[in-house]
Design a protein around this motif. Sequence first.
Motif, PDB file in Angstrom:
ATOM      1  N   GLN A  80       0.810  -1.123  -0.198  1.00  5.52           N
ATOM      2  CA  GLN A  80       0.036  -0.061   0.008  1.00  5.52           C
ATOM      3  C   GLN A  80       0.782   1.433  -0.293  1.00  5.52           C
ATOM      4  OE1 GLN A  80      -3.708   0.271   2.397  1.00  5.52           O
ATOM      5  NE2 GLN A  80      -4.065  -1.587   1.967  1.00  5.52           N
ATOM      6  N   CYS A  81       2.387   1.240   0.390  1.00  3.20           N
ATOM      7  CA  CYS A  81       2.957   2.596   0.489  1.00  3.20           C
ATOM      8  C   CYS A  81       4.506   2.965  -0.390  1.00  3.20           C
ATOM      9  CB  CYS A  81       3.297   2.363   1.689  1.00  3.20           C
ATOM     10  SG  CYS A  81       2.519   2.184   3.086  1.00  3.20           S
ATOM     11  N   CYS A 119       4.659   4.651  -4.129  1.00  4.28           N
ATOM     12  CA  CYS A 119       5.145   6.444  -3.249  1.00  4.28           C
ATOM     13  C   CYS A 119       6.195   6.753  -3.077  1.00  4.28           C
ATOM     14  CB  CYS A 119       3.600   7.265  -2.932  1.00  4.28           C
ATOM     15  SG  CYS A 119       2.129   7.427  -4.225  1.00  4.28           S
ATOM     16  N   HIS A 120       6.413   5.391  -1.888  1.00  4.64           N
ATOM     17  CA  HIS A 120       7.859   5.608  -1.052  1.00  4.64           C
ATOM     18  C   HIS A 120       8.374   4.714  -0.844  1.00  4.64           C
ATOM     19  CE1 HIS A 120       5.592   8.829   1.822  1.00  4.64           C
ATOM     20  NE2 HIS A 120       4.263   7.899   1.947  1.00  4.64           N
ATOM     21  N   VAL A 173       6.717   9.756  -5.491  1.00  2.00           N
ATOM     22  CA  VAL A 173       5.586  10.541  -4.848  1.00  2.00           C
ATOM     23  C   VAL A 173       5.740  11.139  -3.941  1.00  2.00           C
ATOM     24  CG1 VAL A 173       2.451  10.642  -5.093  1.00  2.00           C
ATOM     25  CG2 VAL A 173       4.238   9.405  -6.922  1.00  2.00           C
ATOM     26  N   PRO A 195       8.315  11.301   0.151  1.00  2.00           N
ATOM     27  CA  PRO A 195       9.658  10.784   0.775  1.00  2.00           C
ATOM     28  C   PRO A 195       9.677   9.843   0.245  1.00  2.00           C
ATOM     29  CG  PRO A 195       7.797  11.867   2.229  1.00  2.00           C
ATOM     30  CD  PRO A 195       7.449  11.961   1.017  1.00  2.00           C
ATOM     31  N   PHE A 197       8.493  15.487   8.502  1.00  2.00           N
ATOM     32  CA  PHE A 197       8.279  16.230   7.071  1.00  2.00           C
ATOM     33  C   PHE A 197      10.238  17.118   6.808  1.00  2.00           C
ATOM     34  CE2 PHE A 197       3.805  15.930   9.417  1.00  2.00           C
ATOM     35  CZ  PHE A 197       2.880  14.638   8.943  1.00  2.00           C
ATOM     36  N   TYR A 203       8.011  18.805   0.306  1.00  2.00           N
ATOM     37  CA  TYR A 203       6.322  19.417   1.568  1.00  2.00           C
ATOM     38  C   TYR A 203       5.666  19.769   1.404  1.00  2.00           C
ATOM     39  CZ  TYR A 203       9.777  15.314   3.848  1.00  2.00           C
ATOM     40  OH  TYR A 203      10.374  14.509   3.493  1.00  2.00           O
ATOM     41  N   SER A 204       4.239  19.356   1.461  1.00  2.00           N
ATOM     42  CA  SER A 204       3.160  20.132   0.704  1.00  2.00           C
ATOM     43  C   SER A 204       3.240  21.124   2.461  1.00  2.00           C
ATOM     44  CB  SER A 204       2.374  19.494   1.107  1.00  2.00           C
ATOM     45  OG  SER A 204       1.648  19.243   2.293  1.00  2.00           O
ATOM     46  N   VAL A 232       1.238  20.023   5.975  1.00  2.00           N
ATOM     47  CA  VAL A 232       2.441  19.421   6.571  1.00  2.00           C
ATOM     48  C   VAL A 232       3.520  19.915   6.917  1.00  2.00           C
ATOM     49  CG1 VAL A 232       1.499  16.942   5.335  1.00  2.00           C
ATOM     50  CG2 VAL A 232       3.260  17.968   4.970  1.00  2.00           C
ATOM     51  N   TRP A 287       9.371  12.441  14.798  1.00  2.00           N
ATOM     52  CA  TRP A 287       8.382  11.601  14.697  1.00  2.00           C
ATOM     53  C   TRP A 287       8.378  10.312  16.064  1.00  2.00           C
ATOM     54  CZ3 TRP A 287       4.787  11.289  11.981  1.00  2.00           C
ATOM     55  CH2 TRP A 287       3.949  11.896  10.416  1.00  2.00           C
ATOM     56  N   MET A 313       3.463   9.024  15.382  1.00  2.00           N
ATOM     57  CA  MET A 313       2.843   8.624  14.126  1.00  2.00           C
ATOM     58  C   MET A 313       2.194   7.781  13.561  1.00  2.00           C
ATOM     59  SD  MET A 313       4.330   7.726  10.925  1.00  2.00           S
ATOM     60  CE  MET A 313       6.656   7.996  10.562  1.00  2.00           C
ATOM     61  N   TRP A 351      -0.489  10.455  12.524  1.00  2.00           N
ATOM     62  CA  TRP A 351      -0.774  10.412  10.751  1.00  2.00           C
ATOM     63  C   TRP A 351      -1.044   8.902  10.386  1.00  2.00           C
ATOM     64  CZ3 TRP A 351      -0.340  13.565   6.577  1.00  2.00           C
ATOM     65  CH2 TRP A 351       1.280  13.070   6.001  1.00  2.00           C
ATOM     66  N   THR A 359      -3.011  17.260   3.009  1.00  2.00           N
ATOM     67  CA  THR A 359      -1.731  17.333   2.842  1.00  2.00           C
ATOM     68  C   THR A 359      -1.809  16.810   2.048  1.00  2.00           C
ATOM     69  OG1 THR A 359      -0.229  15.268   3.263  1.00  2.00           O
ATOM     70  CG2 THR A 359      -2.515  15.047   3.715  1.00  2.00           C
ATOM     71  N   ALA A 360      -0.770  16.559   1.131  1.00  2.00           N
ATOM     72  CA  ALA A 360      -0.320  16.408  -0.512  1.00  2.00           C
ATOM     73  C   ALA A 360      -0.259  14.654  -0.405  1.00  2.00           C
ATOM     74  CB  ALA A 360       0.657  15.858  -1.405  1.00  2.00           C
ATOM     75  N   MET A 361       0.126  12.960   0.806  1.00  2.00           N
ATOM     76  CA  MET A 361      -0.370  12.432   1.368  1.00  2.00           C
ATOM     77  C   MET A 361      -1.538  11.587   0.803  1.00  2.00           C
ATOM     78  SD  MET A 361       1.280   9.395   3.749  1.00  2.00           S
ATOM     79  CE  MET A 361       0.451   8.450   4.185  1.00  2.00           C
TER      80      MET A 361
HETATM   81  C1  HEC Z   1      -0.600   7.996  -3.427  1.00  2.00           C
HETATM   82  C2  HEC Z   1       0.912   8.218  -2.859  1.00  2.00           C
HETATM   83  C3  HEC Z   1       1.609   8.132  -1.167  1.00  2.00           C
HETATM   84  C4  HEC Z   1       0.906   6.535  -0.800  1.00  2.00           C
HETATM   85  C5  HEC Z   1      -0.398   5.248  -0.857  1.00  2.00           C
HETATM   86  C6  HEC Z   1       1.600   6.675   1.044  1.00  2.00           C
HETATM   87  N1  HEC Z   1       1.677   7.513   0.507  1.00  2.00           N
HETATM   88 FE1  HEC Z   1       3.022   9.010   2.237  1.00  2.00          FE
HETATM   89  N2  HEC Z   1       3.453  10.400   1.282  1.00  2.00           N
HETATM   90  C7  HEC Z   1       2.557  10.894   0.390  1.00  2.00           C
HETATM   91  C8  HEC Z   1       2.803  12.375  -0.139  1.00  2.00           C
HETATM   92  C9  HEC Z   1       2.661  13.203  -0.950  1.00  2.00           C
HETATM   93  C10 HEC Z   1       4.469  12.573   1.398  1.00  2.00           C
HETATM   94  C11 HEC Z   1       4.463  13.957   2.158  1.00  2.00           C
HETATM   95  C12 HEC Z   1       2.973  14.490   2.916  1.00  2.00           C
HETATM   96  C13 HEC Z   1       2.895  16.109   2.219  1.00  2.00           C
HETATM   97  O1  HEC Z   1       4.148  16.645   1.590  1.00  2.00           O
HETATM   98  O2  HEC Z   1       2.204  16.600   2.274  1.00  2.00           O
HETATM   99  C14 HEC Z   1       4.007  11.291   1.976  1.00  2.00           C
HETATM  100  C15 HEC Z   1       4.241  11.390   3.864  1.00  2.00           C
HETATM  101  C16 HEC Z   1       4.127  10.120   4.725  1.00  2.00           C
HETATM  102  C17 HEC Z   1       5.184  10.548   5.576  1.00  2.00           C
HETATM  103  C18 HEC Z   1       5.882  11.827   6.657  1.00  2.00           C
HETATM  104  C19 HEC Z   1       7.772  11.340   6.137  1.00  2.00           C
HETATM  105  C20 HEC Z   1       8.231  12.400   6.080  1.00  2.00           C
HETATM  106  O3  HEC Z   1       9.164  12.810   5.436  1.00  2.00           O
HETATM  107  O4  HEC Z   1       8.161  12.956   7.734  1.00  2.00           O
HETATM  108  C21 HEC Z   1       4.978   8.675   6.390  1.00  2.00           C
HETATM  109  C22 HEC Z   1       6.094   8.992   7.700  1.00  2.00           C
HETATM  110  C23 HEC Z   1       4.229   8.615   5.757  1.00  2.00           C
HETATM  111  N3  HEC Z   1       4.068   9.080   4.529  1.00  2.00           N
HETATM  112  C24 HEC Z   1       4.118   6.970   5.639  1.00  2.00           C
HETATM  113  C25 HEC Z   1       3.327   6.339   4.554  1.00  2.00           C
HETATM  114  C26 HEC Z   1       2.819   4.628   4.780  1.00  2.00           C
HETATM  115  C27 HEC Z   1       3.454   4.408   5.986  1.00  2.00           C
HETATM  116  C28 HEC Z   1       1.764   4.942   3.759  1.00  2.00           C
HETATM  117  C29 HEC Z   1       0.877   3.003   3.142  1.00  2.00           C
HETATM  118  C30 HEC Z   1       0.188   2.695   5.112  1.00  2.00           C
HETATM  119  C31 HEC Z   1       2.000   5.868   2.755  1.00  2.00           C
HETATM  120  N4  HEC Z   1       3.001   6.652   2.982  1.00  2.00           N
HETATM  121  C32 HEC Z   1       1.305   5.960   1.891  1.00  2.00           C
HETATM  122  C33 HEC Z   1       2.247   9.765  -0.429  1.00  2.00           C
HETATM  123  C34 HEC Z   1       1.470   8.463  -0.495  1.00  2.00           C
END
Ligand code: HEC
Length: 331
Positions: A86-87, A90-91, A101, A103, A114, A121-122, A125, A133, A138, A141, A152-154
């Motif tokens: 699931q993650c 993008c990560h 997509v 970080p 962030f 970052y947006s 956040v 963290w 966590m 979030w 948030t862009a997530m």
């Molecule tokens: C569709 C794309 C997408 C998915 C799927 C996604 N993320 Fe993210 N995530 C992002 C983006 C974009 C950001 C930056 C948020 C912002 O800038 O608003 C982010 C930020 C984060 C951060 C903060 C990191 C930091 O540098 O502080 C964490 C932790 C995180 N995501 C964990 C997860 C986890 C765990 C999952 C799955 C359960 C997940 N993400 C799924 C796009 C995604």
Amino acid sequence: MSNTGKDSLLGNKIAAGLLTAGLIFWGANRIANSIVPDDAPKTPAIKLTGLSTAAPPAAAAVGLVSIIPMIATADVSKGMAFVQQQCSACHTLNAGGAAGVGPNLYNVLGSPMFAGGGFAYSDAVKAKAKGNWNYDTMNAWLAAPSSYAPGTAMSYPGIKNDQTRADVVAYLRTLAASPIALPSAAAVKAASAPAAVAATATSTGTPPPAPSIDTLFAKADISKGSALVAQQCSACHALNKGGAAGVGPDLYGIVGAKMFSAAGFSYSSAVQAKAGPVWTPDTISEWLKDPQAFAPGTAMSYPGIKNDQTRADVIAYLNKNSDAPVKLPGT
Ligand code: HEC
Ligand code: HEC
């Protein structure tokens, strides 16, 4: 060709679909943020209705179950599998991995919030970045990113199951040369007392069956449903008559059609077991609310449409996109 080869090809297709879907979600957010003038309503023009209404703000603020008592015994390998599914579209997770997509997540726990290098970052956040963290931040979030930092862009609806969230955070903890300490006995005790009751009462165990949305079809908005499908489903599904299979099967005429039986699409074994009966408004509602709950292990990597009216809008649209629409309850 060997089976392994075929599987990894399918895997690639799914990953590509996920990535495309992710990019579309993300892009839509960014675009909406940049084109909506300041005096316009704060809701972006194209809003991820189904996803973003999934978590009422209250859940994050009041009813959030602490995962601190679960960390030490959480299942790291389940957490890893979940994150990969699931993650990882993008990560990246490896040390020094590039930003995608989102970080890179190596060493995220214990690091400044962030603030990873090389990622833009947006503002949403950046405003919430406070210290490093820890397990609590966590937890909040990941339970509901868009409640934690509205805008948030997530574009990810959040992990509602407490045990799964604990598994994921326990896994994220291991992504470090020197992982942060496990919660202390005192922290566990402090977190256990009132939350334990809430945990058993609310969110462990299997969710109750989806409530019927029969009463919502009468006021369903087909154009809203069509817009949501174009935005959230069309990266994986064709919608035109005779459309080619993509990551998922063509959806023309799907309401009233035999479940998981489109010719020329190779379904996962998770859903093959359910093939046969026709999709009714109720069964398709249950599927779209939470595909993974309906058919655990399904290849449809989509979190589901939690909002009942949005789901009714989508089903009304899918039903209309057909040579032989069925009669929807209440219409
Ligand atoms: C569709 C794309 C997408 C998915 C799927 C996604 N993320 Fe993210 N995530 C992002 C983006 C974009 C950001 C930056 C948020 C912002 O800038 O608003 C982010 C930020 C984060 C951060 C903060 C990191 C930091 O540098 O502080 C964490 C932790 C995180 N995501 C964990 C997860 C986890 C765990 C999952 C799955 C359960 C997940 N993400 C799924 C796009 C995604
Ligand atoms: C990331 C790709 C992806 C996204 C996004 C996605 N789907 Fe799917 N969908 C699939 C796959 C793959 C399957 C086949 C499931 C399997 O084999 O386990 C599927 C199956 C289905 C089925 C069953 C089709 C049949 O033949 O019985 C329906 C209905 C469906 N999706 C509707 C939707 C709707 C509506 C959306 C958007 C709200 C959506 N999907 C979003 C990939 C996706």
